[in-house]
Design a protein around this motif. Structure first.
Motif, mmCIF file in Angstrom:
data_model
loop_
_atom_site.group_PDB
_atom_site.id
_atom_site.type_symbol
_atom_site.label_atom_id
_atom_site.label_comp_id
_atom_site.label_asym_id
_atom_site.label_seq_id
_atom_site.Cartn_x
_atom_site.Cartn_y
_atom_site.Cartn_z
ATOM 1 N N UNK A 35 8.692 -13.044 9.545
ATOM 2 C CA UNK A 35 10.055 -12.947 8.565
ATOM 3 C C UNK A 35 8.880 -13.946 7.374
ATOM 4 N N UNK A 36 10.190 -13.143 5.687
ATOM 5 C CA UNK A 36 9.486 -14.030 3.943
ATOM 6 C C UNK A 36 11.212 -14.577 3.926
ATOM 7 N N UNK A 37 11.318 -15.431 3.729
ATOM 8 C CA UNK A 37 12.567 -15.735 2.667
ATOM 9 C C UNK A 37 11.670 -16.003 1.555
ATOM 10 N N UNK A 38 12.649 -14.809 0.040
ATOM 11 C CA UNK A 38 12.334 -15.143 -0.944
ATOM 12 C C UNK A 38 13.768 -15.398 -1.949
ATOM 13 N N UNK A 39 13.507 -16.291 -3.075
ATOM 14 C CA UNK A 39 14.603 -16.705 -3.584
ATOM 15 C C UNK A 39 14.393 -17.335 -4.775
ATOM 16 N N UNK A 133 4.761 -10.356 -8.573
ATOM 17 C CA UNK A 133 4.610 -8.881 -7.208
ATOM 18 C C UNK A 133 3.905 -9.415 -6.117
ATOM 19 N N UNK A 134 3.354 -10.955 -5.691
ATOM 20 C CA UNK A 134 2.815 -11.421 -4.996
ATOM 21 C C UNK A 134 4.053 -11.219 -4.101
ATOM 22 N N UNK A 135 4.978 -10.976 -4.013
ATOM 23 C CA UNK A 135 6.341 -11.077 -2.978
ATOM 24 C C UNK A 135 6.162 -9.985 -2.650
ATOM 25 N N UNK A 136 5.839 -8.582 -3.523
ATOM 26 C CA UNK A 136 5.593 -6.736 -3.285
ATOM 27 C C UNK A 136 4.102 -7.013 -2.036
ATOM 28 N N UNK A 137 3.418 -7.271 -2.991
ATOM 29 C CA UNK A 137 2.148 -7.397 -2.050
ATOM 30 C C UNK A 137 2.141 -7.999 -0.475
ATOM 31 N N UNK A 138 2.752 -9.570 -0.442
ATOM 32 C CA UNK A 138 3.124 -9.889 0.929
ATOM 33 C C UNK A 138 3.615 -9.138 1.966
ATOM 34 N N UNK A 143 4.000 -5.824 6.543
ATOM 35 C CA UNK A 143 4.531 -4.975 6.907
ATOM 36 C C UNK A 143 6.045 -5.874 7.735
ATOM 37 N N UNK A 144 6.662 -7.111 6.646
ATOM 38 C CA UNK A 144 7.531 -7.798 7.454
ATOM 39 C C UNK A 144 8.354 -8.057 7.042
ATOM 40 N N UNK A 145 9.378 -8.043 7.261
ATOM 41 C CA UNK A 145 11.087 -8.107 6.348
ATOM 42 C C UNK A 145 11.160 -9.333 5.805
ATOM 43 N N UNK A 146 11.691 -9.063 4.522
ATOM 44 C CA UNK A 146 12.040 -10.066 3.243
ATOM 45 C C UNK A 146 13.512 -10.337 4.008
ATOM 46 N N UNK A 180 18.067 -8.778 5.331
ATOM 47 C CA UNK A 180 17.044 -8.565 5.406
ATOM 48 C C UNK A 180 16.410 -7.072 4.799
ATOM 49 N N UNK A 181 15.518 -6.908 4.030
ATOM 50 C CA UNK A 181 15.150 -6.048 3.521
ATOM 51 C C UNK A 181 13.867 -5.546 3.928
ATOM 52 N N UNK A 182 14.412 -3.985 3.920
ATOM 53 C CA UNK A 182 12.881 -3.364 5.041
ATOM 54 C C UNK A 182 11.897 -2.404 3.645
ATOM 55 N N UNK A 183 11.047 -2.341 3.986
ATOM 56 C CA UNK A 183 9.789 -1.860 2.494
ATOM 57 C C UNK A 183 9.307 -1.148 3.485
ATOM 58 N N UNK A 184 9.563 -0.845 4.709
ATOM 59 C CA UNK A 184 8.324 0.449 5.505
ATOM 60 C C UNK A 184 8.209 1.263 5.009
ATOM 61 N N UNK A 185 8.927 2.059 4.152
ATOM 62 C CA UNK A 185 8.667 3.046 3.448
ATOM 63 C C UNK A 185 7.781 3.487 2.257
ATOM 64 N N UNK A 186 7.358 1.975 1.807
ATOM 65 C CA UNK A 186 6.362 2.451 1.017
ATOM 66 C C UNK A 186 5.654 1.895 1.627
ATOM 67 N N UNK A 187 4.854 2.297 3.205
ATOM 68 C CA UNK A 187 3.728 2.097 4.095
ATOM 69 C C UNK A 187 2.540 2.649 3.085
ATOM 70 N N UNK A 188 0.834 1.396 3.176
ATOM 71 C CA UNK A 188 -0.236 2.198 2.975
ATOM 72 C C UNK A 188 -0.327 2.148 0.945
ATOM 73 N N UNK A 189 0.915 2.054 0.347
ATOM 74 C CA UNK A 189 1.389 1.640 -0.946
ATOM 75 C C UNK A 189 0.820 -0.047 -1.876
ATOM 76 N N UNK A 190 0.334 -1.042 -1.421
ATOM 77 C CA UNK A 190 0.380 -1.695 -1.651
ATOM 78 C C UNK A 190 -0.558 -2.317 -2.899
ATOM 79 N N UNK A 191 -1.554 -1.096 -3.260
ATOM 80 C CA UNK A 191 -1.957 -1.438 -4.118
ATOM 81 C C UNK A 191 -1.125 -0.077 -5.945
ATOM 82 N N UNK A 192 -0.344 0.322 -5.525
ATOM 83 C CA UNK A 192 0.315 1.005 -6.747
ATOM 84 C C UNK A 192 1.408 -0.164 -7.337
ATOM 85 N N UNK A 193 1.224 -0.140 -8.256
ATOM 86 C CA UNK A 193 1.815 -1.443 -9.754
ATOM 87 C C UNK A 193 3.411 -1.413 -9.703
#
Length: 226
Positions: A35-39, A133-138, A143-146, A180-193
């Motif tokens: 899990x990623x903790x972001x604060x 945006x490093x948090x988004x890339x990670x 595919x780990x929740x934030x 927890x925030x789930x961003x699985x809807x963006x799967x495969x889009x980690x290079x889209x700024x």
């Protein structure tokens, strides 16, 4: 006994005695799995407080210079920072961001908890600044929740991020964990700024809601440089 357990046994009672921390939403942090903790980041001791209130050790990136001292003081500092989950990384130069990202990925691949401050530095004035945006890339790479979190009052305990924490009446701190925030809807889009910015902004919106801070749509590093 691990260093983390020993650190909590030594400093946990002192934290409760002097600052009576209020912890909200700790049940939102999974008891197992990555899990990623972001604060937000108010002062130097934020990562220490986070580990003292957490049920699991939280690993995070720190300056390599914190653990390279060879004097007695340097060795004590190295032990302490390692105990609170700091992973030394040389963040200077053009490859610092990549090294931090790869370190976070390794921690998550091992099923651990990785803590990150999307602002990239401590707030210069107590306000919440634009996230990197490093948090988004990670989160999209792994595919780990934030789980967003907010540190409240730590800057009153240690103003400016320097010196020993202050104790006294009225100096209470709080740590709030969000859903927890789930961003699985963006799967495969980690290079889209645009996706990276949208994910980062969603995380920061939750941090702002939890912390109650005023938001500034600028990078804190640029404000400090000015």
């Amino acid at each position: 006994m691990s260093r983390f357990v020993l650190m909590k046994a030594l400093f946990g009672p002192l934290l409760r005695l002097f600052f009576r921390p209020r912890v909200e939403g700790l049940e939102n942090v999974p008891t197992e799995g990555p899990v990623i903790l972001a604060g937000n980041h108010l002062t130097f001791i934020d990562s220490v407080i986070l580990n003292l209130v957490s049920r699991r050790q939280v690993f995070f990136i720190g300056k390599a210079t914190y653990v390279t001292g060879r004097s007695l003081k340097g060795r004590v500092m190295a032990w302490f920072f390692t105990a609170v989950g700091m992973i030394p990384v040389d963040r200077d130069g053009g490859h610092g961001g990549v090294a931090a990202l790869m370190t976070g990925r390794r921690v998550l691949d091992e099923g651990k908890v990785f803590g990150i401050y999307p602002e990239g530095t401590r707030s210069p004035d107590g306000r919440l600044y634009r996230g990197r945006t490093g948090i988004a890339r990670l989160t999209l790479m792994t595919d780990v929740p934030v789980v967003p979190f907010a540190m409240i009052g730590t800057d009153q305990v240690q103003p400016g991020g320097k010196g020993l924490p202050r104790v006294g009446r009225g100096r209470r701190i709080a740590v709030r964990f969000g859903q927890p925030l789930d961003f699985s809807r963006y799967e495969g889009m980690d290079r889209d700024r645009y996706v990276l910015r949208a994910v980062t902004d969603e995380v920061m919106t939750e941090v702002m809601r939890l912390s109650g801070q005023e938001y500034v749509d600028m990078y804190a590093t640029k404000v400090k440089a000015a």
